[in-house]
Each structure stands twice: as C-alpha cells, then as structure tokens.
Enzyme design. Sequence first.
Site, PDB file in Angstrom:
ATOM      1  N   ASN A   8     -19.584  67.010   9.246  1.00 51.90           N
ATOM      2  CA  ASN A   8     -18.512  66.230   9.850  1.00 51.90           C
ATOM      3  C   ASN A   8     -19.163  65.009  10.503  1.00 51.90           C
ATOM      4  O   ASN A   8     -19.706  65.108  11.596  1.00 51.90           O
ATOM      5  CB  ASN A   8     -17.824  67.139  10.880  1.00 51.90           C
ATOM      6  CG  ASN A   8     -16.640  66.489  11.548  1.00 51.90           C
ATOM      7  OD1 ASN A   8     -16.375  65.310  11.350  1.00 51.90           O
ATOM      8  ND2 ASN A   8     -15.942  67.268  12.352  1.00 51.90           N
ATOM      9  N   ARG A  89     -16.356  66.325   5.625  1.00 55.04           N
ATOM     10  CA  ARG A  89     -15.056  65.938   6.167  1.00 55.04           C
ATOM     11  C   ARG A  89     -14.872  64.450   5.913  1.00 55.04           C
ATOM     12  O   ARG A  89     -15.705  63.634   6.326  1.00 55.04           O
ATOM     13  CB  ARG A  89     -15.001  66.229   7.662  1.00 55.04           C
ATOM     14  CG  ARG A  89     -13.693  65.794   8.254  1.00 55.04           C
ATOM     15  CD  ARG A  89     -13.624  66.099   9.712  1.00 55.04           C
ATOM     16  NE  ARG A  89     -12.368  65.608  10.266  1.00 55.04           N
ATOM     17  CZ  ARG A  89     -12.141  65.494  11.554  1.00 55.04           C
ATOM     18  NH1 ARG A  89     -13.075  65.825  12.418  1.00 55.04           N
ATOM     19  NH2 ARG A  89     -10.993  65.048  11.976  1.00 55.04           N
ATOM     20  N   HIS A 177      -6.099  64.590  11.028  1.00 51.43           N
ATOM     21  CA  HIS A 177      -6.382  65.869  11.715  1.00 51.43           C
ATOM     22  C   HIS A 177      -5.921  67.061  10.884  1.00 51.43           C
ATOM     23  O   HIS A 177      -5.649  68.144  11.411  1.00 51.43           O
ATOM     24  CB  HIS A 177      -5.707  65.928  13.109  1.00 51.43           C
ATOM     25  CG  HIS A 177      -6.341  65.018  14.117  1.00 51.43           C
ATOM     26  ND1 HIS A 177      -5.619  64.175  14.917  1.00 51.43           N
ATOM     27  CD2 HIS A 177      -7.627  64.830  14.453  1.00 51.43           C
ATOM     28  CE1 HIS A 177      -6.434  63.490  15.701  1.00 51.43           C
ATOM     29  NE2 HIS A 177      -7.672  63.870  15.433  1.00 51.43           N
ATOM     30  N   ARG A 233      -7.769  53.998  21.441  1.00 52.60           N
ATOM     31  CA  ARG A 233      -6.859  53.389  20.449  1.00 52.60           C
ATOM     32  C   ARG A 233      -5.474  53.210  21.051  1.00 52.60           C
ATOM     33  O   ARG A 233      -5.030  54.041  21.841  1.00 52.60           O
ATOM     34  CB  ARG A 233      -6.733  54.289  19.212  1.00 52.60           C
ATOM     35  CG  ARG A 233      -8.023  54.516  18.489  1.00 52.60           C
ATOM     36  CD  ARG A 233      -7.787  55.373  17.236  1.00 52.60           C
ATOM     37  NE  ARG A 233      -9.025  55.981  16.812  1.00 52.60           N
ATOM     38  CZ  ARG A 233      -9.132  57.203  16.301  1.00 52.60           C
ATOM     39  NH1 ARG A 233      -8.056  57.947  16.122  1.00 52.60           N
ATOM     40  NH2 ARG A 233     -10.305  57.685  15.950  1.00 52.60           N
ATOM     41  N   GLU A 373     -12.330  72.781  12.808  1.00 55.10           N
ATOM     42  CA  GLU A 373     -12.352  71.985  11.583  1.00 55.10           C
ATOM     43  C   GLU A 373     -13.459  72.411  10.618  1.00 55.10           C
ATOM     44  O   GLU A 373     -13.251  72.478   9.412  1.00 55.10           O
ATOM     45  CB  GLU A 373     -12.463  70.502  11.956  1.00 55.10           C
ATOM     46  CG  GLU A 373     -11.128  70.029  12.526  1.00 55.10           C
ATOM     47  CD  GLU A 373     -11.202  68.901  13.508  1.00 55.10           C
ATOM     48  OE1 GLU A 373     -12.188  68.821  14.262  1.00 55.10           O
ATOM     49  OE2 GLU A 373     -10.257  68.097  13.539  1.00 55.10           O
TER      50      GLU A 373
END
Length: 385
Positions: A8, A89, A177, A233, A373
Amino acid sequence: MDAILAINSGSSTLKFGFFVKDGADERALAKGAADGIGKPAGKLEIFDGSGAILHSEDAPIESQQVAATRIGGTLRRLGFPLPVAVGHRIVHGGPRLRDHTRINPDVIAALEAAVHFAPVHIPTALVLIRHISEIYPDLPQFACFDTAFHKTLPEKAYHYPLPLKYLEEGVQRFGFHGLSYASIVHQLGTNLKPRTVVAHLGNGASLAAIRDGKSIDTSMGLTPTGGIPMSTRTGDLDPGVLLYIRRTEGLSGDELEDLLNHQSGLQALGGSNDMRELQKAAASGSQPAALAIDIFCTAVAKTIAAFGVSLGWLDMLVFAGGIGEHSADVRAGVCEQLALLGVEIDPARNAASEPVLSTGPSRVVVRIVPAQEEIQMAREVRARL
Ligand code: ADP
C-alpha cells in the site's frame, strides 16, 4: 506456505502486510511500514502478526523502490519465504479498470492511459510494479483498486450534470476507500444490516451507502478530493470558487491541485491536519480548532442523512478509519446531529470505543469496525490466484 504480500504505497510511506491462508481467512505473519520516503529521515518497522516488533531501522529511504527492496530483503533475513503473489493497492484505475485484476501488459497500458485520473499515485504504483517485475519476473502481481467496490453505483449516483462527452471520457463519480468498505462488509458478515452507511474517517475521509452489501452511493467523486472536508483536502466546493481563484490569482492546474489537496480542509480551518491536535487545541480554547471539528462533524452527519435518502432508510451506521475508530468526540459530534434519524449512542460505550455504540432503543445500530485494507487485498488476490 503460500504467502501473499500486500503493498500500500502512499506519497511518503509504503505499508505492507504478509499473509498466509489460515482456515477460511487470511492471517498476517508480518506487517510494517517504511516511512519518510524521500525525506531526510526514514524509518522501517516490521512487526509480527501479534504486533511484536521484529525489526526497526532509522535510515534515509530515497525512493519507493528502495523501500520495497529493503522490506523484501529484511523479510528474507527474518526467515520469511518469497510470496507467491504481490497485491498493489491502486487508488484509481480510470474508467477501464474497475475490477481487481492480475497485472499484465494490457493492464499496464490501461493504467498509463488513466494517469490523468490520479497523476501522482498511478506513476508511483507503476514504478513499484515495474521494479518488482524486474527483480522477480515470474511473480504474479495484482492491482487492487479503491474504486472497485463502487462499480455497483447506479447511474443516478455516478452521472455528473455535465455535457455527455465528459461521461464518455470517464468523468464520473468513482468513489474510493473501496478496500476499507469491502473489509468492513466482510468483518460484519451476517451482522451487516441491509441499509448501512459506513463513515471511513481518516486523513482521507469518505462515506458509502451500502445496500445489501453493495455500494449505491458514496461521497468522493472523480477523485479523492471530493466529498466531505478532510485533513488537508477541501471536499466538495461550489465550482464557482475554483473559477474565482483561477480568475483572481491565475493559478496553474498544479497550483490549484496543491491548494485543494494539501493546503485546505482541517489544516486551513483549524491550523492542524491532525484530529488529535485539533481536539487538544479546542479543549484549550482555540475557536478555529473547535470550528474545524464542528464543520467536519456536520459534513459527516449531513452526508449520513443524505445517504438515508439514497438507501430509503437507515439500519446501521459504522465508523472506521483513524478518526472514526478512535475519536469519541467526533463520533458524538456526528451522532448528536442525527437524532432525526433515530440515532442514539451510549456515552460510556462511545468513550470506551466499544464495538457497538448504540443504545437499546436506538433505531439505528451504531458500530465501530476497523478498516483492514491490507488483509482485504490478500483476500482479493488469493481469490484470483
Ligand atoms: P490515513 O487516512 O492516512 O490512513 P488514519 O486512518 O490513520 O489516516 O487517520 C488519521 C487521523 O486519525 C488523524 O487525524 C489522527 O489525528 C486521527 N486519530 C488517530 N487516533 C486518534 C484519537 N485517539 N483521537 C482522535 N483522533 C485520532
């Protein structure tokens, strides 16, 4: 032992997990991260499956390739075998790559063609994929996309009100996600309710409306910049704001990208991109920090209420991600704004971050489920080997 290495890669980190099949599920033999990649001070840490430290090293890590080589070499020295497959990922695969898939030259070409959708992330991922295939040409590599979980979005959720040619180019809501959402659906198993909203609240934060295990709406859009405000963000903005800034400051595309992704959100509102810091500042009286937290919680609550409309009802609300899993204040700040939906959490359970937060009479079951994840990548890769 058929192990899978899940990778990842972020802007300056490379997290990984090393998994073997144990009964019906995957089990981590090792986990770790290279941090500070490309910065003066780097760190590599490797833990065993129970979280005990196996290796810790402070040294500069010049690039993602150096990080991958060092992780691989250290795992071998620690006695781990070569994996039978590697999963990457990948945040965005563009419009053509919507399923996790084994990487071959066609997939590489599709990723290269999708570079406009994630101009920083896709090139980083490609560098790592090529690096590994140079060292181990026969090792199968797989791309696991954050967008894949949302390929079930109905057209009314993904179609932007723009001239049709943009949709034909792939300008649509993708959502992200997805590995986190899939891991939560997996962990909940038969406890998953038919109409569930998951709030994945980390540095990047998004929500998904999940009907019978499938995504039918989500807050992020074409890119992970959209949706609710995040650590740095903006989330969704009136498009007129971008036009105003472009007109008055004449920013280039790259400058605008930097402003919207790295200089905004909680950082701009409250002076820190870190929820723990904001909570501390708010507790010592900082108004901007308190406002930043309030804006964040309200955006999360409004999105949950809106997704109640997408789902037709709300049976379950799940919190995940660093903030969702650990910040009792944020969970309380969200839930207290959702009384109209019948959400009611128990303050003591919330303070203790228990798995189930809702009270008996709450119409909505409220839970905390950790985002997993890497293990989800291992599941997806194993299913395709
Ligand atoms: P990423 O999206 O980079 O994976 P994480 O999911 O780790 O990020 O979430 C990071 C965020 O979680 C940070 O804002 C951090 O402050 C917040 N966080 C972690 N632990 C706590 C805590 N105990 N209380 C409040 N916020 C926390």
